[in-house]
Write an enzyme that holds these catalytic residues in place. Structure first.
Site, PDB file in Angstrom:
ATOM      1  N   GLY A   6       0.981  -1.119   0.188  1.00  0.00           N
ATOM      2  CA  GLY A   6       0.084  -0.156  -0.012  1.00  0.00           C
ATOM      3  C   GLY A   6       0.695   1.354  -0.031  1.00  0.00           C
TER       4      GLY A   6
ATOM      5  N   GLY B 261       0.862   4.372  -0.701  1.00  0.00           N
ATOM      6  CA  GLY B 261       0.232   5.634  -0.963  1.00  0.00           C
ATOM      7  C   GLY B 261       1.008   6.705  -0.098  1.00  0.00           C
ATOM      8  CB  ALA B 262       0.295  10.020   1.893  1.00  0.00           C
TER       9      ALA B 262
ATOM     10  CE  LYS C  33      -2.753   9.782  14.680  1.00  0.00           C
ATOM     11  NZ  LYS C  33      -1.600   9.538  14.164  1.00  0.00           N
TER      12      LYS C  33
ATOM     13  CG  ASN D  38      -5.949  19.866  13.644  1.00  0.00           C
ATOM     14  OD1 ASN D  38      -7.064  19.343  12.910  1.00  0.00           O
ATOM     15  ND2 ASN D  38      -4.891  18.831  13.618  1.00  0.00           N
TER      16      ASN D  38
HETATM   17  N1  NAP Z   1      -0.952  10.634   5.030  1.00  0.00           N
HETATM   18  C1  NAP Z   1      -0.516  10.706   6.440  1.00  0.00           C
HETATM   19  O1  NAP Z   1      -0.003  12.027   6.412  1.00  0.00           O
HETATM   20  C2  NAP Z   1      -0.740  10.013   7.580  1.00  0.00           C
HETATM   21  C3  NAP Z   1      -0.125  10.283   8.907  1.00  0.00           C
HETATM   22  C4  NAP Z   1      -0.363   9.448   9.834  1.00  0.00           C
HETATM   23  C5  NAP Z   1      -1.274   8.293   9.818  1.00  0.00           C
HETATM   24  N2  NAP Z   1      -1.929   8.019   8.526  1.00  0.00           N
HETATM   25  C6  NAP Z   1      -2.640   6.684   8.345  1.00  0.00           C
HETATM   26  O2  NAP Z   1      -1.800   5.878   7.458  1.00  0.00           O
HETATM   27  C7  NAP Z   1      -2.811   5.192   6.788  1.00  0.00           C
HETATM   28  C8  NAP Z   1      -2.604   5.080   5.314  1.00  0.00           C
HETATM   29  O3  NAP Z   1      -2.695   6.658   5.044  1.00  0.00           O
HETATM   30  P1  NAP Z   1      -2.039   7.208   3.604  1.00  0.00           P
HETATM   31  O4  NAP Z   1      -2.571   8.668   3.847  1.00  0.00           O
HETATM   32  O5  NAP Z   1      -1.137   6.852   3.416  1.00  0.00           O
HETATM   33  O6  NAP Z   1      -3.296   6.821   2.762  1.00  0.00           O
HETATM   34  P2  NAP Z   1      -3.178   6.518   1.174  1.00  0.00           P
HETATM   35  O7  NAP Z   1      -2.370   7.556   0.457  1.00  0.00           O
HETATM   36  O8  NAP Z   1      -4.864   6.350   0.519  1.00  0.00           O
HETATM   37  O9  NAP Z   1      -2.442   5.109   0.986  1.00  0.00           O
HETATM   38  C9  NAP Z   1      -3.054   3.699   0.943  1.00  0.00           C
HETATM   39  C10 NAP Z   1      -2.619   2.907  -0.406  1.00  0.00           C
HETATM   40  O10 NAP Z   1      -2.846   1.631  -0.094  1.00  0.00           O
HETATM   41  C11 NAP Z   1      -3.376   1.281  -1.531  1.00  0.00           C
HETATM   42  N3  NAP Z   1      -4.116   0.182  -1.389  1.00  0.00           N
HETATM   43  C12 NAP Z   1      -5.583  -0.015  -0.886  1.00  0.00           C
HETATM   44  N4  NAP Z   1      -5.857  -1.308  -1.113  1.00  0.00           N
HETATM   45  C13 NAP Z   1      -4.845  -2.021  -1.637  1.00  0.00           C
HETATM   46  C14 NAP Z   1      -4.404  -3.468  -1.999  1.00  0.00           C
HETATM   47  N5  NAP Z   1      -5.501  -4.374  -1.925  1.00  0.00           N
HETATM   48  N6  NAP Z   1      -3.325  -3.713  -2.183  1.00  0.00           N
HETATM   49  C15 NAP Z   1      -2.290  -2.600  -2.630  1.00  0.00           C
HETATM   50  N7  NAP Z   1      -2.294  -1.365  -2.155  1.00  0.00           N
HETATM   51  C16 NAP Z   1      -3.575  -1.116  -1.665  1.00  0.00           C
HETATM   52  C17 NAP Z   1      -3.884   2.541  -1.978  1.00  0.00           C
HETATM   53  O11 NAP Z   1      -3.985   2.412  -3.358  1.00  0.00           O
HETATM   54  P3  NAP Z   1      -5.061   3.389  -4.517  1.00  0.00           P
HETATM   55  O12 NAP Z   1      -4.679   4.895  -3.951  1.00  0.00           O
HETATM   56  O13 NAP Z   1      -4.760   2.873  -5.734  1.00  0.00           O
HETATM   57  O14 NAP Z   1      -6.454   3.172  -3.752  1.00  0.00           O
HETATM   58  C18 NAP Z   1      -3.215   3.727  -1.409  1.00  0.00           C
HETATM   59  O15 NAP Z   1      -1.983   3.620  -2.449  1.00  0.00           O
HETATM   60  C19 NAP Z   1      -4.150   5.636   7.285  1.00  0.00           C
HETATM   61  O16 NAP Z   1      -4.634   4.800   8.296  1.00  0.00           O
HETATM   62  C20 NAP Z   1      -3.863   7.015   7.702  1.00  0.00           C
HETATM   63  O17 NAP Z   1      -4.934   7.342   8.726  1.00  0.00           O
HETATM   64  C21 NAP Z   1      -1.469   8.824   7.384  1.00  0.00           C
END
Ligand code: NAP
Length: 219
Positions: free
Chosen positions: A7, A9-10, A175, A193
Site C-alpha cells: 500500500g 500511498g502517502a 490516537k 485543529n
Molecule cells: N498521510 C498521512 O500523513 C498519515 C499520517 C499518519 C497516519 N496515516 C494513516 O496511514 C494510513 C494510510 O494513509 P495514507 O494517507 O498513506 O493513505 P493512502 O495515500 O490512501 O494510501 C493507501 C494506499 O494503499 C493502497 N491500497 C489499497 N488497497 C490495496 C490493496 N489491496 N493492495 C495494495 N495496495 C492497496 C491505495 O491504493 P489506491 O490509492 O490505488 O487506492 C493507496 O496507495 C491511514 O490509516 C492513515 O490514517 C496517514
C-alpha cells in the site's frame, strides 16, 4: 533487510523511500499492475522499486502494511500464500480492529503495530511530500512480535524518531481518541485543529471523549 511495503500511498511511500535510502532492499505491493514503480520523495533523486513480485514477498523479513484500516484484511488475504511464516508483519494505520483478525489469520508471523505522526501527501502517483516531521511508535501485538524490539533501530535509522512502546495498544487508543475528537469537528465546522481549543467546542469535545472513554472501558 528485505522489506515489502503493502500500500504505497502517502505514508507507505514515505517509509518505502526512507527505508531504501537507509540501505534496505525495499519492494512494493500496490494496486498498480507494473513490475516496477518509480518513487520520489520531495525533490530527492527518484528511485525505482520492484512491484507486486511474489519473490519479494517470499524473501521478505518485514511486511510493512500501510493501507487504510478497512483495506488491511482484503489486501493481506491476497498475499497470505506467499508470505513466509517468519516474516514480521507491521501494521501502520489509524483505526482499530485489524490486529485481532490479522493475528488469527497469520498465527505464526510476528505481529507488530505502529502509529506515526509524520505527515505525508501524495503529490502524484509517484511523488510523495513529507509535509510534517513527526515520530513513530512500534510495539509487539503477539508474543513473537514482542521480541521484535530491534525494529526500533531499523525504523529509526530510516525516519527518526522511533520508539518501542511495550503498551502499543494504549498509543493506538490515544490516537483514536484524538481522531474521534478532531477529525469530525474540523470537517463539520471547516476549522483548523487549533481552533478547537475555542470554548464553544468544549461541550461537544467532552461528549465525544466521554463516548470514546465508555468504549475503551468496555474493551
Ligand atoms: N498521510 C498521512 O500523513 C498519515 C499520517 C499518519 C497516519 N496515516 C494513516 O496511514 C494510513 C494510510 O494513509 P495514507 O494517507 O498513506 O493513505 P493512502 O495515500 O490512501 O494510501 C493507501 C494506499 O494503499 C493502497 N491500497 C489499497 N488497497 C490495496 C490493496 N489491496 N493492495 C495494495 N495496495 C492497496 C491505495 O491504493 P489506491 O490509492 O490505488 O487506492 C493507496 O496507495 C491511514 O490509516 C492513515 O490514517 C496517514
Amino acid at each position: 533487510m528485505n522489506i515489502v511495503v503493502l500500500g504505497p500511498g502517502a505514508i507507505g511511500s514515505l517509509w518505502a523511500y526512507s527505508l531504501h535510502q537507509a540501505g534496505h532492499t525495499v519492494a512494493l505491493y500496490s494496486k498498480q499492475e507494473h513490475d516496477k514503480l518509480p518513487l520520489q520523495l520531495d525533490g530527492n533523486t527518484p528511485i525505482t522499486l520492484a512491484n507486486n513480485q511474489p519473490v519479494s514477498l517470499q524473501n521478505a523479513d518485514v511486511l510493512l502494511v500501510t493501507v487504510k484500516a478497512p483495506q488491511v484484511i482484503p489486501a493481506l488475504e491476497v498475499l497470505r500464500i506467499d508470505l513466509h511464516p517468519d516474516c514480521i508483519v507491521v501494521l501502520m494505520h489509524n483505526g482499530m480492529g485489524t490486529a485481532e483478525i490479522v493475528a488469527s489469520r497469520l498465527p505464526n508471523n510476528p505481529l507488530v503495530l505502529a502509529t506515526t505522526t509524520h505527515g505525508a501527501l501524495r503529490q502524484s502517483r509517484h511523488q510523495v511530500l513529507h509535509t510534517g516531521q513527526g515520530s513513530t511508535q512500534l510495539g509487539g501485538y503477539n508474543s513473537k512480535g514482542n521480541q521484535c524490539d530491534f525494529l526500533q533501530q531499523v525504523f529509526a535509522h530510516a525516519l527518526p524518531d522511533v520508539y518501542w512502546n511495550e503498551n502499543i495498544l494504549d498509543a493506538l487508543w490515544l490516537k483514536l481518541a484524538i481522531n474521534c475528537a478532531i477529525n469530525p469537528l474540523t470537517a463539520i465546522h471547516q476549522v483548523k485543529n487549533g481552533q478547537l481549543a475555542d470554548e464553544a467546542f468544549k461541550p461537544t469535545l467532552l461528549q465525544l471523549l466521554d463516548e470514546v472513554h465508555q468504549v475503551m472501558t468496555c474493551e
